[in-house]
Design an enzyme around this catalytic site. Structure first.
Site, PDB file in Angstrom:
ATOM      1  N   LEU A 105       0.903  -1.162   0.050  1.00 31.23           N
ATOM      2  CA  LEU A 105       0.031   0.037   0.101  1.00 31.23           C
ATOM      3  C   LEU A 105       0.998   1.076  -0.067  1.00 31.23           C
ATOM      4  O   LEU A 105       1.920   1.242   0.662  1.00 31.23           O
ATOM      5  CB  LEU A 105      -0.795   0.222   1.310  1.00 31.23           C
ATOM      6  N   ASP A 106       0.714   2.138  -0.673  1.00 35.55           N
ATOM      7  CA  ASP A 106       1.264   3.523  -0.804  1.00 35.55           C
ATOM      8  C   ASP A 106       1.524   3.989   0.330  1.00 35.55           C
ATOM      9  O   ASP A 106       0.718   3.936   1.498  1.00 35.55           O
ATOM     10  CB  ASP A 106       0.905   4.387  -1.696  1.00 35.55           C
ATOM     11  N   LYS A 107       2.453   4.895   0.545  1.00 39.77           N
ATOM     12  CA  LYS A 107       2.543   5.563   1.928  1.00 39.77           C
ATOM     13  C   LYS A 107       1.417   6.393   2.253  1.00 39.77           C
ATOM     14  O   LYS A 107       0.932   6.656   3.452  1.00 39.77           O
ATOM     15  CB  LYS A 107       4.028   6.693   1.916  1.00 39.77           C
ATOM     16  N   SER A 109      -1.508   5.582   1.338  1.00 43.46           N
ATOM     17  CA  SER A 109      -2.866   4.800   1.288  1.00 43.46           C
ATOM     18  C   SER A 109      -3.101   4.144   2.605  1.00 43.46           C
ATOM     19  O   SER A 109      -2.039   4.184   3.594  1.00 43.46           O
ATOM     20  CB  SER A 109      -2.766   3.791   0.568  1.00 43.46           C
ATOM     21  N   LYS A 192      -4.134   4.242  -8.818  1.00 42.88           N
ATOM     22  CA  LYS A 192      -3.963   5.647  -8.997  1.00 42.88           C
ATOM     23  C   LYS A 192      -3.526   5.788 -10.701  1.00 42.88           C
ATOM     24  O   LYS A 192      -4.217   6.329 -11.204  1.00 42.88           O
ATOM     25  CB  LYS A 192      -2.645   6.202  -8.444  1.00 42.88           C
TER      26      LYS A 192
END
Ligand code: URA
Length: 237
Positions: A105-107, A109, A192
């Protein structure tokens, strides 16, 4: 059950190295069934022996499976090189040497993140051919368009022309710019990039389901729980 060495048992289930275990055993800090065991190379039955180190009981479970409600601001890696690692949120007594976040998961997210030391299961779960669905709730910069449903169903072509597998999207009732999206892959920044390819922008991303594992409403950000045996068994069919 076949017997295994005590130091192997402990080292596979904790962050202690074998040499640390040897020293701790020599000091009397390692107990098996309540009795201090001075040599770490003795054999034990991993299913029945009650093992403790410095007073902390070591779970007999070979692998750990944790569902973390990831907060914003943490990175999905095992070190702090690119920011604070999600591993910091797992207390030391739950950690093992080989644990890692299975699926990124992105930073910025949030939401459901599996952390495990079972590399085999993680590999199978992340393989696109396993088709483990991941469901996200996204907040978009611009309104959700009804034609997104078909565009996602047909496989979005990303800006670099890479094509995604078919995905499902649905707008969230009573909102203009919130949507559910279900994908079976895990390309870099995939959600995204999918919306970006359609001229929109994801400004918030929350994962609430991975396969059959759903984020409990009671799990606050930064909190975690172990997976149930049923969840583990059903994660990759
Ligand atoms: N897709 C993204 O773009 N970001 C995430 O964190 C997860 C999926």
């Amino acid at each position: 059950m076949a017997q295994i060495r005590l130091d192997k048992f402990i080292s596979e289930r904790t962050e202690y190295t074998r040499s640390q275990i040897k020293q701790l055993a020599a000091k009397g800090s390692v107990k098996v069934d309540g009795t201090a065991v001075k040599r770490a190379d003795v054999k034990i039955d991993p299913e029945t022996a009650a093992v403790s180190v410095c007073g902390t009981e070591i779970s007999a479970q070979r692998y750990r499976y944790i569902l973390l409600n990831k907060p914003e601001g943490y990175v999905c890696s095992t070190n702090d090189n690119d920011g604070e690692s999600v591993m910091k949120l797992v207390p030391p007594e739950m950690r093992t040497k080989n644990m890692f976040p299975a699926g990124r998961l992105d930073k910025d997210s949030l939401g459901a993140l599996l952390i495990t030391d079972d590399g085999g299961l993680a590999h199978r779960m992340l393989a696109p051919k396993s088709h483990v669905p991941k469901i996200y709730i996204v907040k978009l910069d611009r309104p959700f368009q009804s034609n997104y449903v078909d565009l996602f169903k047909n496989g979005v072509a990303l800006k670099d022309n890479e094509r995604c597998l078919p995905a499902k999207v649905k707008s969230l009732e009573n909102t203009e710019n919130m949507a559910f999206i279900e994908i079976c892959e895990g390309k870099y920044h995939q959600v995204k990039r999918m919306f970006a390819a359609l001229g929109n922008k994801v400004v918030g991303l929350h994962r609430w389901r991975i396969g059959n594992v759903e984020l409990d409403e009671s799990l606050e950000e930064g909190e975690f729980r172990p997976l149930t045996q049923e969840e583990i068994d059903n994660l990759v069919k």
